[in-house]
Design a protein around this motif. Structure first.
Motif, PDB file in Angstrom:
ATOM      1  N   LYS A  78      36.289  18.921  68.484  1.00 35.49           N
ATOM      2  CA  LYS A  78      37.158  18.494  67.380  1.00 35.49           C
ATOM      3  C   LYS A  78      37.576  17.050  67.615  1.00 35.49           C
ATOM      4  O   LYS A  78      38.055  16.696  68.686  1.00 35.49           O
ATOM      5  N   LYS A 116      28.803  21.846  61.420  1.00 31.09           N
ATOM      6  CA  LYS A 116      29.670  20.679  61.484  1.00 31.09           C
ATOM      7  C   LYS A 116      30.279  20.420  60.111  1.00 31.09           C
ATOM      8  O   LYS A 116      29.600  20.429  59.088  1.00 31.09           O
ATOM      9  N   TRP A 174      36.744  18.653  73.481  1.00 29.09           N
ATOM     10  CA  TRP A 174      35.631  19.597  73.436  1.00 29.09           C
ATOM     11  C   TRP A 174      35.824  20.701  74.474  1.00 29.09           C
ATOM     12  O   TRP A 174      36.505  20.522  75.483  1.00 29.09           O
ATOM     13  N   GLN A 181      35.650  16.888  61.002  1.00 26.79           N
ATOM     14  CA  GLN A 181      35.639  16.467  62.403  1.00 26.79           C
ATOM     15  C   GLN A 181      35.403  17.633  63.362  1.00 26.79           C
ATOM     16  O   GLN A 181      35.602  17.499  64.563  1.00 26.79           O
ATOM     17  N   TRP A 182      34.943  18.776  62.830  1.00 28.25           N
ATOM     18  CA  TRP A 182      34.667  19.939  63.661  1.00 28.25           C
ATOM     19  C   TRP A 182      33.170  20.056  63.935  1.00 28.25           C
ATOM     20  O   TRP A 182      32.347  19.728  63.099  1.00 28.25           O
TER      21      TRP A 182
END
Length: 831
Positions: free
Chosen positions: A675, A626, A683, A629-630
């Protein structure tokens, strides 16, 4: 004087008072300050230019000194500051402003508290706030329930710079949570590998307008329903009876209304759910495929709150009533509305449940009529904290489904009508007592009783026959656990006892046949779990062991459990999970027309021979990445379950009537990429599984499992704005394995002659769903939710299963299909 005259007089006096005040003329502020100085012997210190040309309404002389200053502050932008006991400084106030948003979703937070030492305000629906401060050096505190409190400087929030402030959820600081917003807000992943769902923070998923627990869990990778029902959820290739379903630590044997189309657990009283695929805590037994543990709100409310909602299927009411400072009572009740109106949604559900059953297609000489279906559930909870160290929770739940229809035929030249019926009923209660002896040691006691009854009354009017079937479960559970924490270690030890009694009845009156079989299993267990966190909290190890003893078989089963989570760096982490588990209950199908063909499965206990004890072994390894925002999450697993029977696997083609025992092994991968944008959350999940049966006594020793959905994709997106939430999703899966008759030689010995077991697949599954929700705050304590959803937007005709029957020396193929396009609507009032 009557009430009307009294009200009129009060209105008249109020009106005259307002008129008199407004009729007054403003006077220079400087004159008012001089009057106050003379009367109270106080000196004001200010720049003369500051009050020049400033006017206020006259201040009443009888007011106190403090009240006079407050009255002036309300009419001006000035702030009064005590320099000493006799000198008051006057300065101009400053307006600060900003926007408060959620850090993960970037959505505005309405109702956040923004305060200084002297004043406060709350953010509006857009997250915006505005506040006056004495000077720009003041500290500004921003708070919101469930989020970390932060502190800003006033000079950073001036009206020329209304910046956006992002609050992080408190759970991000708790070491137990590794991923916040795993799919959407309210769904988090923990260090133990489980997934936690908090419906108080939940937003929206495609096709849903309420927080249906068992529908929501199907959005997670590796979990799906092979027939779109919540009563047939498959976790990593297992059948539904291999799932442990708990409601406030009470084991539940009935999970669905409308015979599986919606969850039987009221969404208004169920606050959280924990989904465990592997690495289960040693305190849990059963559930060789997985555990879904639902919990209700554990907080004692100090203010009355409730909700009332209506959709195209049911009406729902919930209240939480404070009973003093130490106790509260929660009540929830839900009932179907088909007695009042049969909506298109109801018709679609009813058609889906009854298709290819006696209710839909009876004998050609029999007419069905007056088909009626209704359901209800009731939940009651009493929360009581007699002391700061004692916590008592008493829980009760009642679930009921009823289906009736009339069969009419001409018998002996006379018209006869008889009623057939099917009912599904659960009643359960439990007591939880937690004692916190000190900061390090606590004990918990849990006791429950759960009872389930499935009953069918089939009136065969042509043969003058009545067929009664019952499946009854009565289970009592007791668990005592002690937890001790010291430094980075946590120790948990306990004892668990469960007694399960299952009774099956088949009763035919013509010709007379009665078969009643009852079985009881008592099981004792001791368990121990250790949890270790290193100082940096980047390593967590949770080994455990459970030792079970089954009285009836004089059998001891030892089950190790393991969970390891290692955080490599800020972006990357790895987990290793493993477990051994067992269970003594399973669901079987004797005949496809049992219980009117609707809920044809019946629970049974192990005989340790023809019906073995189910045992599972599972290991998995996964990683999480992570950044910003991924999110990328992937888990590979291998699972072996021994002790299954052909009757428990839902065969509808070859081996439908066989009674053999065997096993299955599943090798799979669950993958998720997500994302987050400012207001948009997207997703994509993918699951691969190779699920293979092994039956030594069948022609094919090994062949694909009925739950071998090799490839499964889910794409979802949720958009959140000020008042509206939109959610859109697409589901694709390869078809289920099935068998077909040998072409050209379909019948052998008056039976369907099937080809190799599960050698072909049904058509691939495809479904698109959408949901929208409008939320509006009406008053400080009242809000309204309006939602709409569409299930299967494009009306894809997805096959659930196939079966074959011989008629007139021909083999006919029949199919059952999933729901077509089904809309739903929600109107909910929160108060």
């Amino acid at each position: 004087m009557n009430q009307t005259k009294t009200n009129y007089l009060i209105f008249l006096i109020s009106f005259l008072g307002i008129f008199v005040v407004n009729a007054q003329s403003k006077i220079p502020l400087k004159n008012v300050l001089n009057e106050i100085t003379t009367q109270h012997k106080i000196q004001f210190n200010y720049n003369s230019d500051l009050v020049e040309n400033v006017e206020v309404y006259p201040i009443q002389k009888e007011l106190s000194f403090k009240e006079k200053l407050i009255a002036i502050e309300k009419q001006t932008d000035f702030i009064f500051t005590h320099i000493d006991t006799q000198i008051i400084g006057i300065s101009s106030s400053t307006i600060i402003c900003g926007y408060v948003n959620d850090f993960s979703t970037k959505a505005p937070l309405s109702g956040a508290t923004v305060k200084t030492n002297t004043d406060y305000t709350v953010s509006n629906d857009e997250g915006f706030f505005e506040l006056r401060v004495k000077n720009t050096s003041e500290k500004v505190i921003i708070q919101f329930i469930g989020y970390q409190t932060i502190q800003e400087q006033a000079f950073d929030l001036t009206s020329e710079n209304c910046k956006t402030i992002f609050l992080r959820e408190k759970s991000e600081t708790i070491s137990n949570i590794t991923i916040n917003g795993y799919l959407v807000k309210g769904i988090d992943k923990t260090i133990s590998g489980s997934t936690d769902i908090d419906f108080s923070k939940f937003t929206l998923l495609p096709g849903l307008i309420e927080s249906d627990v068992l529908q929501t869990v199907q959005a997670l990778p590796g979990i799906r329903s092979v027939d779109e029902t919540v009563s047939n959820i498959s976790i990593r290739g297992g059948s539904n009876d291999q799932n442990l379903i708990l409601w406030d630590d009470i084991k539940m044997y009935q999970t669905g209304h409308f015979f599986g189309l919606i969850s039987s657990f009221n969404p208004e009283i169920t606050q959280t759910a924990q989904v465990i695929n592997n690495g289960t805590n040693a305190s849990f037994s059963d559930g060789v495929s997985g555990t879904i543990h639902m919990k209700t709100d554990n907080k004692i409310q100090t203010e009355f709150k409730g909700s009332l909602s209506l959709n195209f299927i049911n009406v729902n009411a919930f209240i939480d009533v404070p009973l003093g400072k130490k106790s509260s009572l929660q009540l929830a009740a839900r009932r179907s509305i088909d007695d009042w109106i049969k909506t298109p949604t109801y018709h679609n559900y009813f058609k889906r449940v009854t298709q290819s059953t006696e209710i839909e297609n009876n004998d050609k000489d029999v007419t069905n009529s007056n088909q009626e279906f209704n359901f209800y559930d009731t939940s009651v909870r009493w929360l009581y904290n007699p002391t700061d160290k004692d916590f008592i929770r008493i829980n009760f739940i009642l679930i009921d489904n009823n289906l009736t229809f009339d069969e009419t035929a001409i018998v002996n030249n006379a018209t006869e009508t008889k009623q057939s019926s099917l009912s599904q009923h659960s009643i359960a209660g439990g007591i939880n007592y937690l004692r916190k002896w000190n900061a390090k040691f606590s004990t918990s006691l849990n006791m429950y009783e759960t009872d389930y009854t499935l009953k069918a009354f089939n009136a065969n009017i042509l043969n003058n026959q009545r067929f009664l079937q019952e499946n009854v479960i009565s289970e009592t559970g007791f668990k005592l656990e002690g937890i001790y924490s010291k430094n980075n270690w946590k120790y948990s030890n306990g004892y668990n006892f469960v007694e399960t009694k299952i009774t099956n009845l088949n009763d035919v009156d013509n010709p007379r046949f009665l078969r009643l079989f009852s079985n009881v299993i008592r099981e004792h267990a001791i368990f121990s779990q250790v949890e270790y966190h290193n100082i940096d909290e980047n390593l967590t190890i949770k080994p455990g062991v459970r030792i079970n003893y089954i009285e009836k078989f004089n059998k001891t089963i030892i089950e190790p459990r393991l969970s390891i989570h290692k955080k490599i760096n800020e972006e990357f982490s790895v987990e290793i999970l493993g477990e051994f588990k067992h269970q003594s209950t399973s669901q079987i199908i004797n005949f496809q027309n049992d219980f009117l063909g609707i809920e044809k499965r019946r629970w049974q206990l192990s005989s340790n021979d023809s019906i073995p004890i189910l045992k599972s072994k599972q290991a998995s390894i996964g990683f999480t990445y992570k950044k910003k925002q991924w999110l990328i999450d992937a888990v590979g697993y291998y699972k072996l379950v021994d002790g299954i029977t052909t009757q428990s696997q839902g065969f509808t083609t070859k081996y439908e009537f066989n009674k053999n025992k065997g096993s299955y092994d599943a090798l799979g991968v669950d993958f998720l990429v997500r994302k987050n944008f400012k207001n948009l959350n997207t997703w994509l999940s993918y699951s691969f599984i190779n699920n293979t049966y092994s039956f030594d006594d069948l022609v094919e020793k090994q062949f694909p499992s009925n739950f071998d959905i090799t490839h499964s994709f889910t794409f979802g997106s949720t958009y959140t704005s000020k008042f509206v939430i939109f959610s859109l999703g697409l589901n694709y899966a390869t078809g289920k394995p099935t068998s077909q008759p040998v072409i050209g030689n379909e019948i052998n010995d008056n039976k369907v002659n099937f080809d190799t077991a599960n050698n072909i697949r049904q058509k691939d599954y495809l479904r698109a769903d959408a949901s929208a929700m409008y939320k509006k705050q009406i008053t400080d304590r009242t809000s309204v939710d309006i939602g709409i959803s569409v299930w299967n937007i494009f009306n894809n005709k997805n096959t659930i299963n196939n079966y074959y029957r011989i008629s007139n020396d021909n083999v006919n193929k029949y199919s059952r299909y999933s729901l077509g396009t089904t809309p739903n609507f929600l109107l909910k009032l929160n108060f």
